[in-house]
Design a protein around this motif. Structure first.
Motif, mmCIF file in Angstrom:
data_model
loop_
_atom_site.group_PDB
_atom_site.id
_atom_site.type_symbol
_atom_site.label_atom_id
_atom_site.label_comp_id
_atom_site.label_asym_id
_atom_site.label_seq_id
_atom_site.Cartn_x
_atom_site.Cartn_y
_atom_site.Cartn_z
ATOM 1 N N THR A 46 0.804 -1.267 0.151
ATOM 2 C CA THR A 46 -0.109 0.154 -0.150
ATOM 3 C C THR A 46 0.702 1.264 0.028
ATOM 4 N N PHE A 47 1.873 1.305 0.608
ATOM 5 C CA PHE A 47 2.825 2.436 0.636
ATOM 6 C C PHE A 47 3.732 2.800 -0.370
ATOM 7 N N PHE A 48 3.837 2.077 -1.306
ATOM 8 C CA PHE A 48 4.597 1.792 -2.516
ATOM 9 C C PHE A 48 3.493 1.533 -3.959
ATOM 10 N N PRO A 49 2.661 2.497 -4.066
ATOM 11 C CA PRO A 49 1.636 1.809 -5.104
ATOM 12 C C PRO A 49 2.238 1.967 -6.530
ATOM 13 N N VAL A 50 3.066 2.973 -6.863
ATOM 14 C CA VAL A 50 3.774 2.818 -8.044
ATOM 15 C C VAL A 50 5.320 2.274 -8.208
ATOM 16 N N ALA A 51 5.636 1.790 -7.209
ATOM 17 C CA ALA A 51 6.915 1.228 -7.424
ATOM 18 C C ALA A 51 6.994 -0.411 -7.677
ATOM 19 N N ASP A 52 8.010 -0.944 -8.409
ATOM 20 C CA ASP A 52 8.327 -2.377 -8.468
ATOM 21 C C ASP A 52 8.677 -2.830 -7.269
ATOM 22 N N LEU A 53 7.809 -3.329 -6.417
ATOM 23 C CA LEU A 53 8.034 -3.861 -5.009
ATOM 24 C C LEU A 53 8.309 -5.222 -4.985
ATOM 25 N N SER A 54 9.876 -5.556 -4.352
ATOM 26 C CA SER A 54 10.145 -6.762 -4.138
ATOM 27 C C SER A 54 10.417 -6.707 -2.242
ATOM 28 N N THR A 55 10.161 -7.869 -1.918
ATOM 29 C CA THR A 55 10.439 -8.236 -0.309
ATOM 30 C C THR A 55 11.165 -9.567 -0.127
ATOM 31 N N TYR A 56 11.831 -9.596 1.019
ATOM 32 C CA TYR A 56 12.709 -10.335 1.500
ATOM 33 C C TYR A 56 12.693 -10.502 2.808
ATOM 34 N N VAL A 57 12.524 -11.737 3.435
ATOM 35 C CA VAL A 57 12.730 -11.790 4.831
ATOM 36 C C VAL A 57 13.697 -12.868 5.226
ATOM 37 N N LEU A 58 14.746 -12.539 6.171
ATOM 38 C CA LEU A 58 16.057 -13.415 6.750
ATOM 39 C C LEU A 58 15.401 -14.157 7.792
ATOM 40 N N PRO A 59 15.296 -15.350 7.658
ATOM 41 C CA PRO A 59 14.604 -16.128 8.865
ATOM 42 C C PRO A 59 15.411 -16.053 10.286
ATOM 43 N N GLY A 60 15.051 -15.818 11.005
ATOM 44 C CA GLY A 60 15.535 -16.008 12.403
ATOM 45 C C GLY A 60 16.213 -14.699 12.980
ATOM 46 N N SER A 61 16.419 -13.708 11.959
ATOM 47 C CA SER A 61 17.320 -12.389 12.076
ATOM 48 C C SER A 61 16.316 -11.499 13.152
ATOM 49 N N GLY A 62 17.345 -10.712 13.783
ATOM 50 C CA GLY A 62 16.809 -9.496 14.520
ATOM 51 C C GLY A 62 16.943 -8.477 13.547
ATOM 52 N N HIS A 63 16.736 -7.290 14.294
ATOM 53 C CA HIS A 63 16.815 -5.803 13.692
ATOM 54 C C HIS A 63 17.861 -5.710 12.796
ATOM 55 N N SER A 64 19.105 -5.859 12.996
ATOM 56 C CA SER A 64 20.396 -5.528 12.430
ATOM 57 C C SER A 64 20.786 -6.779 11.640
ATOM 58 N N LEU A 65 20.345 -6.953 10.525
ATOM 59 C CA LEU A 65 20.551 -7.965 9.441
ATOM 60 C C LEU A 65 21.944 -8.356 9.181
ATOM 61 N N ASN A 66 22.662 -7.175 9.215
ATOM 62 C CA ASN A 66 24.175 -7.378 8.558
ATOM 63 C C ASN A 66 24.876 -8.097 9.870
ATOM 64 N N LEU A 67 24.381 -8.281 11.010
ATOM 65 C CA LEU A 67 25.126 -8.791 12.012
ATOM 66 C C LEU A 67 24.492 -10.200 12.439
ATOM 67 N N ALA A 68 23.517 -10.675 11.782
ATOM 68 C CA ALA A 68 23.065 -12.074 12.032
ATOM 69 C C ALA A 68 23.827 -13.064 11.674
ATOM 70 N N LEU A 69 23.767 -14.175 12.228
ATOM 71 C CA LEU A 69 24.779 -15.139 11.978
ATOM 72 C C LEU A 69 24.636 -15.779 10.386
ATOM 73 N N ASN A 70 23.215 -15.647 9.919
ATOM 74 C CA ASN A 70 23.113 -15.885 8.394
ATOM 75 C C ASN A 70 22.751 -14.735 7.715
ATOM 76 N N ASN A 71 23.620 -13.744 8.048
ATOM 77 C CA ASN A 71 23.569 -12.695 6.921
ATOM 78 C C ASN A 71 24.042 -12.832 5.714
ATOM 79 N N ARG A 72 24.909 -13.790 5.227
ATOM 80 C CA ARG A 72 25.163 -13.966 4.035
ATOM 81 C C ARG A 72 23.923 -14.027 2.969
ATOM 82 N N ALA A 73 22.951 -14.828 3.562
ATOM 83 C CA ALA A 73 21.810 -15.014 2.742
ATOM 84 C C ALA A 73 21.284 -13.487 2.272
#
Length: 336
Positions: A297-324
């Motif tokens: 809803t917040f990006f009505p005219v953008a080509d929107l993609s999404t991704y969820v990193l399983p198990g990760s908290g807020h700081s994705l770069n510093l999660a154990l599985n960050n490489r994904a």
């Protein structure tokens, strides 16, 4: 890498200054910026890395979140396991990781002047410098990459100035949870009262704020983090400003007009921006599809993609599985 040299524009105003590049193809740069409509009397500092040989056509501009500086994107130690910059460099991708205005080696004006619009305006001037070749190379494609408040700044910049080719939002959504926010706010104190940040802010300026002790409980998922990384992260905290906190909501209307491709990436257990983190957010980060439905809803005219990193908290770069996440980010940037 082309050497980054000092150049001038107008009445001899420096546009970008840099130290000699290292063997790794990285150099520290300083881009003069203005806080308003006046002269460029402030500067944004950054770490500019390009691959050996031809630098390519795409530059990723990396913006850290509040209480972080550019080292969030190039986290030191641990065999570079948590460095997005090093990961991108090995893949032949160019990056510019910045210290936002008021942070790190960038200018630190009075804290009340450092607002979300000011952060977006100065970021726009950095992008203009990259576009016009003032960093030593003229970049045809610029992808703006943010984390947390850096993502809010990136959305505000992209929606206001329309000068980038892609926008990657990480660690953010339009529905922060009150419980997650409270975990951060309960630790806020003047930066001058925190021994870790007291010497890094203007003398006597109590509008610069620090958040000691909040990272472990607000930014990490215990099952997807290394306690040694959490401790190193806490020890490297930096100050933010009251002006930023007071103006966070201004980014929201601008996302409706963003027309470039957007990737939103969140950790499933993000306490601040995802329902699964338990902080009261209404954003469903069960998987990429539910995150898409929450944010579309917040990006009505953008080509929107999404991704969820399983198990990760807020700081994705510093999660154990960050490489994904790193791999998905580069894959998406290559495809736009």
């Amino acid at each position: 890498m082309s050497a980054v040299v000092a150049s001038t524009i107008g009445l001899g105003v420096p546009v970008a200054d840099a130290a000699p590049p290292t063997a790794a193809g990285c150099t520290d740069i300083s881009v003069p910026v203005s806080l308003g409509d006046g002269p460029r009397t402030s500067h944004i500092s950054g770490r500019y890395c390009t691959p050996a040989g031809h630098p390519g056509t795409t530059l990723q501009v990396l913006v850290p979140g509040a209480t972080y500086d550019r080292s969030y994107w190039d986290f030191p130690g641990f065999g570079d396991r948590y460095s997005y910059v090093k990961y991108a460099s090995r893949a032949g991708k160019a990056t510019l990781a910045i210290d936002p205005i008021g942070v790190g080696k960038s200018s630190k004006p009075p804290g009340w002047q450092v607002s979300a619009p000011t952060a977006a305006r100065t970021l726009h001037e950095v992008i203009s410098a990259a576009r016009t070749g003032r960093l030593g190379h003229r970049w045809d494609k610029i992808v703006l990459v943010g984390h947390s408040f850096g993502s809010l700044t990136a959305m505000l910049e992209a929606g206001t100035y329309h000068d980038v080719d892609g926008l990657l939002v990480s660690g953010a959504s339009h529905a922060p949870g009150p419980g997650g926010i409270l975990q951060i706010q309960s630790s806020v104190r003047p930066a001058l009262s925190d021994p870790r940040t007291a010497k890094s802010v203007p003398a006597g300026d109590y509008t610069y704020l620090s958040v000691p002790g909040a990272r472990a409980k607000a930014f990490y998922a215990p099952r997807d983090s290394d306690p040694a990384v959490v401790a190193a992260d806490e020890a490297s905290r930096v100050a933010g400003t009251i002006g930023v906190l007071a103006t966070i909501p201004v980014f929201i209307p601008t996302t409706f007009g963003i027309k470039v491709p957007v990737l939103i990436a969140n950790g499933r257990a993000d306490k601040v921006f995802c329902a699964q983190g338990g902080g009261g957010s209404l954003t469903d980060c069960t998987n990429a599809q539910t995150l898409y439905r929450s944010e579309r809803t917040f990006f009505p005219v953008a080509d929107l993609s999404t991704y969820v990193l399983p198990g990760s908290g807020h700081s994705l770069n510093l999660a154990l599985n960050n490489r994904a996440f790193f791999a998905r980010a580069l894959q998406w940037a290559d495809a736009i």
